[in-house]
Design an enzyme around this catalytic site. Structure first.
Site, PDB file in Angstrom:
ATOM      1  N   ASP A  91     -74.264  23.825  54.773  1.00 17.98           N
ATOM      2  CA  ASP A  91     -73.218  23.704  53.762  1.00 17.98           C
ATOM      3  C   ASP A  91     -72.244  24.873  53.913  1.00 17.98           C
ATOM      4  O   ASP A  91     -71.764  25.123  55.015  1.00 17.98           O
ATOM      5  CB  ASP A  91     -73.843  23.618  52.363  1.00 17.98           C
ATOM      6  N   HIS A 290     -77.393  15.368  51.974  1.00 20.01           N
ATOM      7  CA  HIS A 290     -76.719  16.635  52.211  1.00 20.01           C
ATOM      8  C   HIS A 290     -77.662  17.808  52.456  1.00 20.01           C
ATOM      9  O   HIS A 290     -77.311  18.753  53.157  1.00 20.01           O
ATOM     10  CB  HIS A 290     -75.818  16.956  51.013  1.00 20.01           C
TER      11      HIS A 290
END
Length: 312
Positions: A91, A290
């Site tokens: 991320d 994610h």
């Protein structure tokens, strides 16, 4: 180092591997990587990055630029008594890892990014571009508004984090095939996020406890990273068009919305031609959302061990 104190978790001996978390996370997001990487012969260090967990939180918004964040990694490597390191990020940690390799290739043995692909500096400032494209509703723009997301997320930190993690995971329903993370500025980011009755298997109540504790002082430091997106675009002008030349690995989940952002799928397809030392074509993890290294630890660990060993 670099004017801030960073809390770290550490395990193992051997070539240094620095693991950089994203938003809204902490060093704890790498809990599944410590043992396997240490057992494979690496010294594994994961900091709480500036603005997070038990690390320092500078007050100035402009103390969270990409140059500060890369400086933290450089300072950490030096403070640990090392000359070089492997740098792995997920991320927001991925842009920090990629930029560390881009700006200081002399310090980086190999770089791996999870979810967020290598940097590609566009022709226009990103916040301004997204504001125009999505009428100010893209989540970057919402996060960049001073004090707004900060207040929303601290009303009930645990619920906010539970919603965050479930909604962006591969376990959340994607009946519509997924959607861009657009926010109604009046209703907020969390309003339309599902709140699971039962956590996914990869996220325990203890994990959520640890994550909630790490945000006990609020979200402002972490959100300040987003408030520097346009400033980062200005600061990185000297590297416009530059590519990462160190050995590199990129992994992402096929149910992650980030690699599906406008223009990103096409960019990922071109990575093997853009990056001279991409170790293998981008690794796509089936059914993964994610939170790559938490949702698919065995696959991520296997790929990392093979890659890091080859680069050591």
């Amino acid at each position: 180092m670099n004017g801030v104190r960073l809390h770290i978790a550490e395990q193992g001996d051997g070539p240094l591997v620095v693991l950089l978390h994203g938003f809204p996370e902490s060093w704890h997001s790498w809990r599944h990587q410590f043992g396997p990487l240490a057992d494979a012969g690496f010294r594994v260090v994961a900091p709480d990055q500036r603005g997070y967990g038990r690390s320092d939180r500078p007050e100035a918004v402009d103390a969270y630029t990409i140059l500060h964040l890369v400086g933290d990694v450089v300072g950490l490597i030096q403070a640990l008594g090392e000359e070089k390191a492997h740098v792995v990020g997920h991320d927001w940690g991925a842009p920090v890892a990629w930029h560390t390799a881009l700006l200081r290739p002399d310090l980086v043995r190999g770089v791996a990014g999870l979810s967020v692909p290598p940097p590609s500096r566009g022709p226009h400032p990103p916040l301004a571009s997204m504001r125009e494209r999505f009428d100010g509703r893209f989540y970057w723009n919402y996060f960049a508004r001073p004090g707004v997301a900060d207040a929303e997320f601290t009303k009930d930190t645990r619920t906010a984090l539970r919603k965050f993690f479930y909604s962006a995971s591969g376990d959340a329903p994607r009946a519509d095939g997924g959607r861009l993370p657009l926010v109604d500025p009046e209703r907020g980011w969390l309003a339309d996020m599902p709140d699971p009755e039962v956590l996914p298997d990869w996220l325990t109540e203890d994990d959520l406890d640890a994550l909630t504790e790490s945000f006990s002082q609020g979200f402002t430091g972490a959100l300040n990273w987003y408030r520097n997106l346009d400033r980062n675009w200005e600061l990185t002008a000297p590297w416009h068009g530059a590519v990462v030349t160190t050995p590199a690995l990129y992994m992402y989940g096929d149910r992650d919305l980030v690699p599906a952002f406008p223009g990103t799928p096409e960019f990922i397809e071109r990575l093997p031609t853009l990056m001279p030392n991409l170790w293998r074509p981008p690794v796509e993890l089936a059914g993964c959302g994610h939170w790559t290294q938490q949702e698919r630890p065995a696959e991520v660990n296997a790929a990392l061990v093979e890659f890091l060993t080859a680069c050591s």
